[in-house]
Structures are given as structure tokens and as C-alpha cells.
Write a protein that holds these residues in place. Structure first.
Motif, PDB file in Angstrom:
ATOM      1  N   SER A 131      40.035  12.795   3.995  1.00 13.41           N
ATOM      2  CA  SER A 131      41.018  11.737   4.166  1.00 13.41           C
ATOM      3  C   SER A 131      40.338  10.415   4.455  1.00 13.41           C
ATOM      4  O   SER A 131      39.288  10.366   5.080  1.00 13.41           O
ATOM      5  N   ASN A 163      42.355   8.079   5.743  1.00  9.94           N
ATOM      6  CA  ASN A 163      43.304   7.491   6.677  1.00  9.94           C
ATOM      7  C   ASN A 163      42.932   7.842   8.116  1.00  9.94           C
ATOM      8  O   ASN A 163      43.007   9.004   8.524  1.00  9.94           O
ATOM      9  N   GLN A 164      42.523   6.839   8.872  1.00  5.81           N
ATOM     10  CA  GLN A 164      42.063   7.059  10.243  1.00  5.81           C
ATOM     11  C   GLN A 164      43.136   7.741  11.092  1.00  5.81           C
ATOM     12  O   GLN A 164      42.834   8.595  11.916  1.00  5.81           O
ATOM     13  N   ASP A 179      45.547   9.841  10.051  1.00  6.94           N
ATOM     14  CA  ASP A 179      45.585  11.259   9.682  1.00  6.94           C
ATOM     15  C   ASP A 179      44.411  12.018  10.275  1.00  6.94           C
ATOM     16  O   ASP A 179      44.554  13.140  10.762  1.00  6.94           O
ATOM     17  N   PRO A 226      36.018   1.131   4.998  1.00  7.92           N
ATOM     18  CA  PRO A 226      36.984   2.211   4.771  1.00  7.92           C
ATOM     19  C   PRO A 226      36.935   2.771   3.361  1.00  7.92           C
ATOM     20  O   PRO A 226      37.467   3.829   3.106  1.00  7.92           O
ATOM     21  N   PRO A 265      35.515   9.197   2.040  1.00  8.14           N
ATOM     22  CA  PRO A 265      36.469   9.755   3.004  1.00  8.14           C
ATOM     23  C   PRO A 265      35.768  10.639   4.027  1.00  8.14           C
ATOM     24  O   PRO A 265      34.667  11.125   3.787  1.00  8.14           O
ATOM     25  N   LYS A 323      51.459  14.583   4.062  1.00 10.11           N
ATOM     26  CA  LYS A 323      50.915  13.305   4.476  1.00 10.11           C
ATOM     27  C   LYS A 323      49.422  13.193   4.140  1.00 10.11           C
ATOM     28  O   LYS A 323      48.951  12.184   3.643  1.00 10.11           O
ATOM     29  N   SER A 334      46.078  12.085  -2.366  1.00  9.37           N
ATOM     30  CA  SER A 334      44.692  12.441  -2.597  1.00  9.37           C
ATOM     31  C   SER A 334      44.571  13.585  -3.588  1.00  9.37           C
ATOM     32  O   SER A 334      45.373  14.511  -3.613  1.00  9.37           O
TER      33      SER A 334
END
Ligand SMILES: [Zn+2]
Ligand SMILES: [Zn+2]
Ligand SMILES: [Zn+2]
Length: 183
Positions: free
Chosen positions: A110, A112-113, A115, A142, A146, A169, A174
Motif C-alpha cells: 500500500s 496509503n499511510q 491504510d 510517497p 509502496p 480499501k 491497487s
């Protein structure tokens, strides 16, 4: 010649591992591997190191004897990935447990920090044995790569069960969705 910050007439022989300032020997406490000055923050760090609450910034891989520089999150989680031999060393247990990376499978990744934080807390709560690779890159840029979650093979089913409510989510945006279904 450098002089001690506290004693301008004494030669500075050592560097405090906490703040990096130079002191004479009277001003420092010897830790296991390094010297620490009397500043409260540095003493706190020394106590944490002595009580093994965090790992020192440098350790020797118990498997291949490589000298490893640790990231802050590794020092705190006490799970260290050795790039030289591919071992994952868990220092939460004494003596440390050395595991082969092959015992772990990448289950998802991921960018997304948020998540990543949620997944970590779920896995922690569920006593899942896992490690995260590449997480440190997120703070730098970022988009570089990932964070990849590797989970102990025996616990993959358990982890999937714990995470099933978050699947959408995490995997929605992804291509890594397939990883989960295939394994
Ligand atoms: Zn210091
Ligand atoms: Zn001094
Ligand atoms: Zn190693």
C-alpha cells in the motif's frame, strides 16, 4: 583539538550517541555500545537502550554477522530485516529469533499511510507475525515504492480473516488485489 562542552580546559574524547556533541570522559555515561551525556534526552535514550526497549542504531546480524544500520522503526519494533542474508531477526525475544525471509510471503502493499497504520494495528492486535518493507520510503517520497507487508506463511489465512473488512480499501486502487486471492 576539540574541547568538552562542559569543561573548556579538558580535551573532548568522546561523542554522545544521543546528541552527537563532544565531551570529556567525566561528562559521559557508558552504555552497552556507546557513551551518553547527562542531558535528560540522552539519559532517557540510554535507559531505553539498557532496558532493551529499543535497539541500538547499529547491530550485528546474528545470522551472517553483517553490520546493520537500523532505521528508527526497526529499533522500536525490534524486527530487523538483514539485506545481506535475507533474514528477519526478531529481537523481542532473547536470544533473538532468526527467520528466513522465505517463511514470509508478501500479502499486500500500500502507498496509503493511513491504510498502513490500520493494517499494522490490526495485525499487532491479532498477534500476527509480519514485517513491512519499504515503509521508510514513504516519508521521503510517497511515489517511490509502496510499503510491502510480509506475513508469516502459517498465519496468512488468519491475517486475511482479520483484514477482510479492510480488503476493499486496501486493494481497491491497487493491482495487488490478485496477490491476496492467489495465495
Ligand atoms: Zn547527549
Ligand atoms: Zn567534561
Ligand atoms: Zn544477515
Amino acid at each position: 583539538m576539540k574541547y568538552c562542552i562542559n569543561h573548556p580546559d579538558r580535551k573532548a574524547e568522546y561523542i554522545c550517541h544521543g546528541c552527537g556533541k563532544t565531551y570529556c570522559e567525566l561528562c559521559l555515561t557508558e552504555g552497552e555500545d556507546y557513551y551518553y551525556c547527562n542531558e535528560p534526552a540522552c539519559q532517557k535514550l540510554l535507559q531505553a537502550v539498557l532496558q532493551s526497549e529499543i535497539l541500538p542504531s547499529e547491530i550485528i546480524c546474528p545470522n551472517c554477522k553483517s553490520n546493520l544500520q537500523l532505521e528508527d522503526d526497526e529499533r522500536i519494533s525490534k524486527k530487523v530485516h538483514c539485506p545481506a542474508c535475507g533474514s528477519l531477526i526478531d529481537f523481542n525475544i532473547d536470544p533473538p529469533i532468526v527467520k528466513n525471509r522465505k517463511e514470509y510471503t508478501q500479502v499486500f502493499s500500500s502507498l496509503n499511510q493511513g491504510d498502513i497504520g490500520i493494517v499494522k494495528s490490526i495485525l499487532d492486535d491479532g498477534d500476527i507475525d509480519y514485517y513491512v518493507l519499504g515503509e521508510n520510503f514513504l516519508s521521503v517520497d510517497p511515489l517511490i515504492q509502496p510499503a510491502k507487508f510480509f506475513i508469516l506463511n502459517e498465519q496468512i489465512d488468519e491475517a486475511k480473516e482479520l483484514l477482510k473488512d479492510f480488503e476493499f480499501k486496501i486493494f481497491g486502487a491497487s493491482a495487488k488485489q490478485n496477490d491476496l486471492e492467489e495465495t
